[in-house]
Design an enzyme around this catalytic site. Structure first.
Site, PDB file in Angstrom:
ATOM      1  N   LYS A 220      96.722  -8.256 -56.094  1.00  9.45           N
ATOM      2  CA  LYS A 220      98.081  -7.770 -56.346  1.00  9.45           C
ATOM      3  C   LYS A 220      98.221  -6.304 -55.993  1.00  9.45           C
ATOM      4  O   LYS A 220      99.335  -5.810 -55.883  1.00  9.45           O
ATOM      5  CB  LYS A 220      98.503  -8.058 -57.786  1.00  9.45           C
ATOM      6  CG  LYS A 220      97.649  -7.460 -58.893  1.00  9.45           C
ATOM      7  CD  LYS A 220      98.305  -7.788 -60.220  1.00  9.45           C
ATOM      8  CE  LYS A 220      97.357  -8.030 -61.365  1.00  9.45           C
ATOM      9  NZ  LYS A 220      96.655  -6.840 -61.824  1.00  9.45           N
TER      10      LYS A 220
ATOM     11  N   LYS B 174      89.532 -10.748 -50.862  1.00  6.84           N
ATOM     12  CA  LYS B 174      90.203 -11.356 -52.024  1.00  6.84           C
ATOM     13  C   LYS B 174      91.716 -11.124 -51.973  1.00  6.84           C
ATOM     14  O   LYS B 174      92.147 -10.031 -51.621  1.00  6.84           O
ATOM     15  CB  LYS B 174      89.620 -10.715 -53.297  1.00  6.84           C
ATOM     16  CG  LYS B 174      90.045 -11.354 -54.582  1.00  6.84           C
ATOM     17  CD  LYS B 174      89.648 -10.512 -55.796  1.00  6.84           C
ATOM     18  CE  LYS B 174      90.668  -9.436 -56.071  1.00  6.84           C
ATOM     19  NZ  LYS B 174      90.803  -9.023 -57.482  1.00  6.84           N
TER      20      LYS B 174
ATOM     21  N   LYS C 132      86.884  -0.127 -55.355  1.00  3.54           N
ATOM     22  CA  LYS C 132      88.139   0.581 -55.646  1.00  3.54           C
ATOM     23  C   LYS C 132      88.032   2.065 -55.359  1.00  3.54           C
ATOM     24  O   LYS C 132      89.008   2.697 -54.954  1.00  3.54           O
ATOM     25  CB  LYS C 132      88.569   0.347 -57.097  1.00  3.54           C
ATOM     26  CG  LYS C 132      89.000  -1.079 -57.329  1.00  3.54           C
ATOM     27  CD  LYS C 132      90.000  -1.228 -58.454  1.00  3.54           C
ATOM     28  CE  LYS C 132      90.567  -2.636 -58.419  1.00  3.54           C
ATOM     29  NZ  LYS C 132      91.598  -2.882 -59.376  1.00  3.54           N
TER      30      LYS C 132
HETATM   31  P1  ATP Z   1      93.810  -5.722 -58.537  1.00  2.14           P
HETATM   32  O1  ATP Z   1      93.530  -6.217 -57.173  1.00  2.14           O
HETATM   33  O2  ATP Z   1      94.998  -4.839 -58.688  1.00  2.14           O
HETATM   34  O3  ATP Z   1      92.598  -5.205 -59.235  1.00  2.14           O
HETATM   35  P2  ATP Z   1      93.842  -8.427 -59.323  1.00  2.14           P
HETATM   36  O4  ATP Z   1      94.804  -9.190 -58.489  1.00  2.14           O
HETATM   37  O5  ATP Z   1      92.381  -8.564 -59.074  1.00  2.14           O
HETATM   38  O6  ATP Z   1      94.286  -6.924 -59.363  1.00  2.14           O
HETATM   39  P3  ATP Z   1      93.413  -8.476 -62.161  1.00  2.14           P
HETATM   40  O7  ATP Z   1      94.330  -8.031 -63.233  1.00  2.14           O
HETATM   41  O8  ATP Z   1      92.276  -7.567 -61.826  1.00  2.14           O
HETATM   42  O9  ATP Z   1      94.187  -8.775 -60.830  1.00  2.14           O
HETATM   43  O10 ATP Z   1      92.880  -9.926 -62.448  1.00  2.14           O
HETATM   44  C1  ATP Z   1      93.335 -10.782 -63.452  1.00  2.14           C
HETATM   45  C2  ATP Z   1      92.575 -12.085 -63.404  1.00  2.14           C
HETATM   46  O11 ATP Z   1      92.874 -12.788 -62.196  1.00  2.14           O
HETATM   47  C3  ATP Z   1      91.049 -11.925 -63.419  1.00  2.14           C
HETATM   48  O12 ATP Z   1      90.484 -12.971 -64.168  1.00  2.14           O
HETATM   49  C4  ATP Z   1      90.682 -12.050 -61.968  1.00  2.14           C
HETATM   50  O13 ATP Z   1      89.361 -12.484 -61.788  1.00  2.14           O
HETATM   51  C5  ATP Z   1      91.686 -13.110 -61.509  1.00  2.14           C
HETATM   52  N1  ATP Z   1      91.930 -12.991 -60.080  1.00  2.14           N
HETATM   53  C6  ATP Z   1      92.500 -11.934 -59.448  1.00  2.14           C
HETATM   54  N2  ATP Z   1      92.582 -12.151 -58.132  1.00  2.14           N
HETATM   55  C7  ATP Z   1      92.044 -13.387 -57.912  1.00  2.14           C
HETATM   56  C8  ATP Z   1      91.843 -14.180 -56.746  1.00  2.14           C
HETATM   57  N3  ATP Z   1      92.192 -13.733 -55.570  1.00  2.14           N
HETATM   58  N4  ATP Z   1      91.283 -15.396 -56.897  1.00  2.14           N
HETATM   59  C9  ATP Z   1      90.922 -15.868 -58.112  1.00  2.14           C
HETATM   60  N5  ATP Z   1      91.083 -15.156 -59.246  1.00  2.14           N
HETATM   61  C10 ATP Z   1      91.634 -13.936 -59.165  1.00  2.14           C
END
Ligand code: ATP
Ligand code: LTN
Length: 336
Positions: A199, A196, A113
């Site tokens: 969002k 990955k 990040k």
């Molecule tokens: P950002 O990319 O903004 O950090 P994010 O999409 O990773 O956000 P988080 O709030 O960090 O979202 O994650 C919430 C939950 O969703 C966590 O348990 C994370 O591991 C899971 N998660 C997020 N993205 C994925 C993905 N691509 N595949 C599987 N699990 C995910």
């Protein structure tokens, strides 16, 4: 078994958040060995990067609605907003004094990040894993269901808990373990099978949002990166085809079947056949969530009531743990 997990109210939740995290939580409702489940909207984590205050408020309620729309039952689980329970911030400070700089320096999410901008990101982004450890440790959590990217943070929470217990010769903290799905712990970007799905990715076409309508889901899947080979018959043939593997994974999770079942159905097919079929199962899974979220958001008093009940319940547990910690480190309790 005690379960704690959370999602940041930053950006729109994706099918990755659903498959990696929320779907696991819903399945846990059926497990009789679970005594307690808490699912948090971690707004204090979200502000480690810049957020628009108005949007943050709106997203926090939206996530509560999404949790419920995905099948989390507020009678079975405690849903609450992190900033409603001050013990999270208070314990995080103590844990900042237990965690070592060297441990923080190993966190790959911070490196990703911060990127080349390391000197100019917030101190909060760096300290974020000790706030996450506080979230988990306040509730004697034994299991933390998360996606693959959060495994390292849960392991750090274990290290912090162990060091604190050792330093203060106590057994105040329960040592938590991450819980990852065997398949689907890491859903990848639709445009790059090595990245990955996230969002916070600036390109919307890389992800399927839980609130996307049927048309945009279909379009995004149609344009998802693939290759020119037909669908394989065996799982090992997906090894060097990350984009295809990801689509098979998404199909399997949405249709509630194994990846091998998907291959059995589509081996030899081309993407002109597979992609519309995938779009159909994804829409069938996701569209009802969007509908339900709209209904729930139309009644903010109902959501606020659930979140208030959740905060009360969470606070009653967290308060006791925090008092034990304050006592162990040598803080004098107030008289009144
Ligand atoms: P950002 O990319 O903004 O950090 P994010 O999409 O990773 O956000 P988080 O709030 O960090 O979202 O994650 C919430 C939950 O969703 C966590 O348990 C994370 O591991 C899971 N998660 C997020 N993205 C994925 C993905 N691509 N595949 C599987 N699990 C995910
Ligand atoms: N850091 C997590 C969100 C999160 C979390 C938690 C997950 C904050 N506190 C406690 C599990 C347990 C993320 O997904 N970015």
């Amino acid at each position: 078994m005690k379960i704690f997990s959370g999602i940041q109210p930053s950006g729109d939740l994706t099918i990755g958040n659903y498959i990696g995290a929320i779907q696991q939580w819903v399945e846990m409702h059926k497990d009789p060995s679970i005594d307690e489940q808490l699912y948090c909207i971690v707004d204090m984590h979200a502000i480690t990067v810049t957020q628009d205050p108005k949007e943050l408020r709106q997203k926090s309620r939206e996530i509560a609605a999404i949790y419920i729309a995905c099948g989390i039952d507020p009678e079975k689980a405690t849903l609450f907003i992190q900033s409603h329970v001050p013990a999270h911030a208070e314990l995080a400070w103590i844990l900042n004094c237990t965690a070592r700089i060297g441990w923080m320096n190993r966190m790959t999410q911070f490196k990703d990040k911060a990127g080349k901008n390391k000197e100019n990101v917030s101190l909060g982004l760096y300290a974020y894993p000790s706030l996450m450890a506080a979230d988990i440790l306040l509730y004697d959590t034994t299991h933390v269901p998360v996606g693959d990217d959060q495994k390292q943070h849960v392991e750090l929470a274990r290290d912090i808990a162990q060091k604190f217990n050792h330093d203060y010769a106590s057994d105040i903290f329960t040592i938590p373990a991450p819980v990852l799905r065997k398949e689907g712990a890491r859903i990848m970007s639709l445009r790059d099978g090595t990245k990955k799905m996230s969002k916070s990715d600036p390109v919307d076409a890389t992800r399927i949002n839980l609130l996307d309508d049927a048309d945009s889901i279909t379009q995004k899947i149609k344009k998802a990166k693939t290759d020119s080979e037909p669908m394989p018959a065996k799982l090992e043939d997906l090894k060097d085809r990350p984009e295809v593997k990801n689509l098979v994974q998404i199909y399997a999770s949405c249709a509630d079947i194994s990846m091998q079942d998907v291959l059995d159905k589509y081996a030899g097919a081309n993407f002109g056949t597979f992609k519309p079929a995938l779009a159909e199962v994804v829409v069938a899974k996701i569209a009802p969530i969007g509908e339900k979220v709209k209904e729930l958001l139309a009644d903010p008093a109902y959501l606020d009531d659930i979140l208030e009940r959740g905060a009360k319940k969470a606070e009653s547990i967290a308060k006791v743990k925090l008092a034990e910690v304050y006592d162990a480190v040598g803080f004098i309790p107030r008289k009144g």
